[in-house]
Design an enzyme around this catalytic site. Structure first.
Site, short mmCIF file in Angstrom:
data_model
loop_
_atom_site.label_atom_id
_atom_site.label_comp_id
_atom_site.label_asym_id
_atom_site.label_seq_id
_atom_site.Cartn_x
_atom_site.Cartn_y
_atom_site.Cartn_z
NE ARG A 1 0.28 1.32 3.38
CZ ARG A 1 1.24 2.18 3.60
NH1 ARG A 1 2.51 1.76 3.63
NH2 ARG A 1 1.02 3.45 3.82
CB ALA B 1 0.04 6.92 -3.73
NE ARG C 1 -6.58 0.78 -1.57
CZ ARG C 1 -5.97 1.38 -0.54
NH1 ARG C 1 -4.67 1.23 -0.37
NH2 ARG C 1 -6.66 2.14 0.28
CG ASP D 1 -3.42 7.90 -1.29
OD1 ASP D 1 -3.25 8.40 -0.16
OD2 ASP D 1 -3.12 6.72 -1.56
CG ASN E 1 -2.69 11.41 2.57
OD1 ASN E 1 -2.17 10.51 1.91
ND2 ASN E 1 -2.32 11.71 3.79
CE LYS E 2 -5.18 5.40 4.67
NZ LYS E 2 -6.05 4.45 3.95
#
Lengths: 364, 364
Positions: free
Chosen positions: B66, B68, B109, B257, B267-268
């Site tokens: 995981r 990016a 994803r 990401d 992003n997260k």
């Protein structure tokens, strides 16, 4: 004064959703304090009866019973349990024992002021007559603890009635940790507003922050709201801001563990973060708490003692070690939200708004 | 253009802290993609070798690999693996197969744009000559995937060098999720700045948000920083704001990401919350990302597809069901931080500041 008034009202017993009582004295003077062990929820609904002050202390420390109002009530009964073996002592020796057990119980958790508030109410009983009859004195202490429990239910119901019309019909409410029936004798503080609004026929969605590390939002708030038929969705704590940005939250309401004289609020870690992001998005942020949560001896929130919990609560997740041994963990149980970020405090006596030292002084 | 330039540099292989490589092609043309299975960290350091596109797809979807940049590299190798059995097909039939496998891998994803960026680089190889030799075409694809991997290491190192002087000597840095060596071929993006600053002799503390629900901050960031000898402390995500209020954080840095043409950053989940609270406290908020993370075809962050992950990631914590069955869970994997909250984006080509559409247009 407020609590004396409340004790004349008929207590609305019975938890929302038909759950067992959070805590309840069972069995007369030789009985004990029965609590719902919240560490096992939502998977197991198990009661345990405490017969000693040590068992109550452990239940508070281990969060079997938690929530500022509930631990106040638990400690009041704990003080009765811890002094029961000394009912035949001389009154003065007995009073010394009461003070010793009171100090011990206050050491279980430092932040919530309701604990010492309830303890002081019980201690005060020993100073009102009964000078020659220790048994009678102890009986009056137990009666006072039972009064505190009854009043808590009445006060919480009243908080719900005072705040229910703030709940947005057709909107969504965000809450954090558990300020519900499980945090009090019944109804809760923040969640009482939701229960009353639900009874009034309002339709709304609740987002419950899961509340790391001990997941009281996921385990307890979702459990009790769902049991009462309220639409509840659990989110990771850090998701709240993006829901707000998307226009999916109309109001935030949380409980409190201690409120300083200037209106700063200590509450579960993460509360302050929610207050900041709510402010950024122009979303009202409310605190719901009984008057017993105010500590007028403390000028501002920075002086409230913040409990540091064990690193292991972060390092181990349900038995799996998730943090490498060489890394540290920092685990404060509470944070402080400055009064300026709070739109109003909802109490059993009405809404305190704006939240300022002057307004609080006038209020009391 | 930038990546071609970077490929001429000597790659600085070797992960900080002596960890095994996040992902690496092993064994020549008949070999496979060896990945460090990140779902098992920090408890177990186990490698697995993927021999098919399906295995790579599963490894990406299940977050075994995981981050990016890392999933971009993994997908590039995955495209080689998925088309290897067709090396004897006619060139046009082979190209059709390449497209089919490419689309399949992109479905693993949706949010990180590096995945499709890397896939398109491999696909482009099939359009540059080789019209009469499919085996040669496939060999060139594998060489391109290996070039992407080498360049990722170089680019990440460069990001660290570009950003290291922002790291406050004697202060503390907050980061979220894992934008480290484990999210890339090596070094990382946000953490590369910390590794380079550490090499330069700066002393600083890192707070790693644990990053619910999958705990990449607790499991991965703490693991790799501690292995490299950097002082790291894990906090619950919601604790960040109170650390900032206490003056204990001087800088926030995260990865990305996907970055839209106007500088909005996906992003997260939880990144946006940190950006808002950092702004509230006047603390600089930086994003570190390679140029491959920019998606200039997307005007702003609200158009970035946000992956919704399964409810079970919140409902079950390490095997224990923590949310009552009747309650819902909402589990977006990412959020969007508007450009206005970002002080600078640190890239391999320099710092982009202020973060505006115009500046980004000029930058590319």
């Amino acid at each position: 004064m407020v609590s004396q008034g409340a004790s004349h009202l008929a207590p609305p017993w019975g938890a929302p959703g038909g759950l067992p009582a959070t805590l309840e004295w069972v069995g007369g003077e030789e009985g004990g304090l029965r609590i719902l062990d919240q560490t096992l929820l939502p998977g197991r609904v198990e009661m345990r009866v405490c017969q000693t002050a040590e068992e109550v202390w452990e239940a508070i420390r281990a969060l079997r019973v938690r929530g500022a109002p509930a631990i106040g009530v638990a400690a009041a009964f704990g003080l009765c349990l811890g002094t029961r073996p000394f009912r035949d002592a001389e009154p003065d020796a007995f009073r010394a024992k009461v003070r010793e057990v009171a100090d011990y119980l206050c050491s279980a958790r430092p932040t919530a002021v309701n604990l010492s508030w309830a303890i002081e109410r019980i201690y005060a009983v020993t100073e009102q007559g009964f000078s020659d009859d220790t048994r009678k004195m102890w009986g009056a202490m137990l009666a006072e603890a039972q009064a505190i429990a009854r009043e808590d239910a009445v006060v919480c119901r009243r908080i719900g009635e005072v705040g229910a019309d703030l709940v947005p019909d057709g909107g969504a409410v965000l809450t954090h940790c558990n300020a519900g029936a499980l945090a009090t004798v019944t109804y809760g503080t923040a969640l009482s507003m939701l229960y009353v609004a639900h009874e009034q026929g309002k339709r709304f969605q609740v987002f419950a922050g899961e509340t790391r590390p001990l997941l009281q939002g996921a385990r307890l708030t979702a459990f009790e709201l769902a049991a009462a038929g309220i639409d509840v969705t659990v989110i990771c704590d850090s998701t709240a801001a993006s829901l707000m940005r998307a226009g999916r939250v109309q109001m935030v309401v949380v409980g409190a563990d201690r409120i300083a004289a200037n209106g700063d609020v200590a509450n579960k870690i993460g509360t302050y973060s929610l207050a900041v992001v709510a402010k950024h998005h122009g979303i009202p942020f409310y605190v719901a708490a009984p008057l017993s949560t105010f500590d007028l001896t403390i000028a501002d929130g920075d002086r409230i003692p913040i409990e540091q919990r064990p690193e292991e609560e972060i390092r181990n997740v349900c038995g799996r070690q998730v943090v490498a041994a060489r890394a540290g963990c920092h685990n404060p149980a509470f944070d402080v939200t400055p009064a300026a970020l709070i739109n109003a405090i909802i109490t059993e006596r009405g809404r305190l708004k704006p939240v300022t030292a002057e307004n609080i002084r006038d209020f009391f």
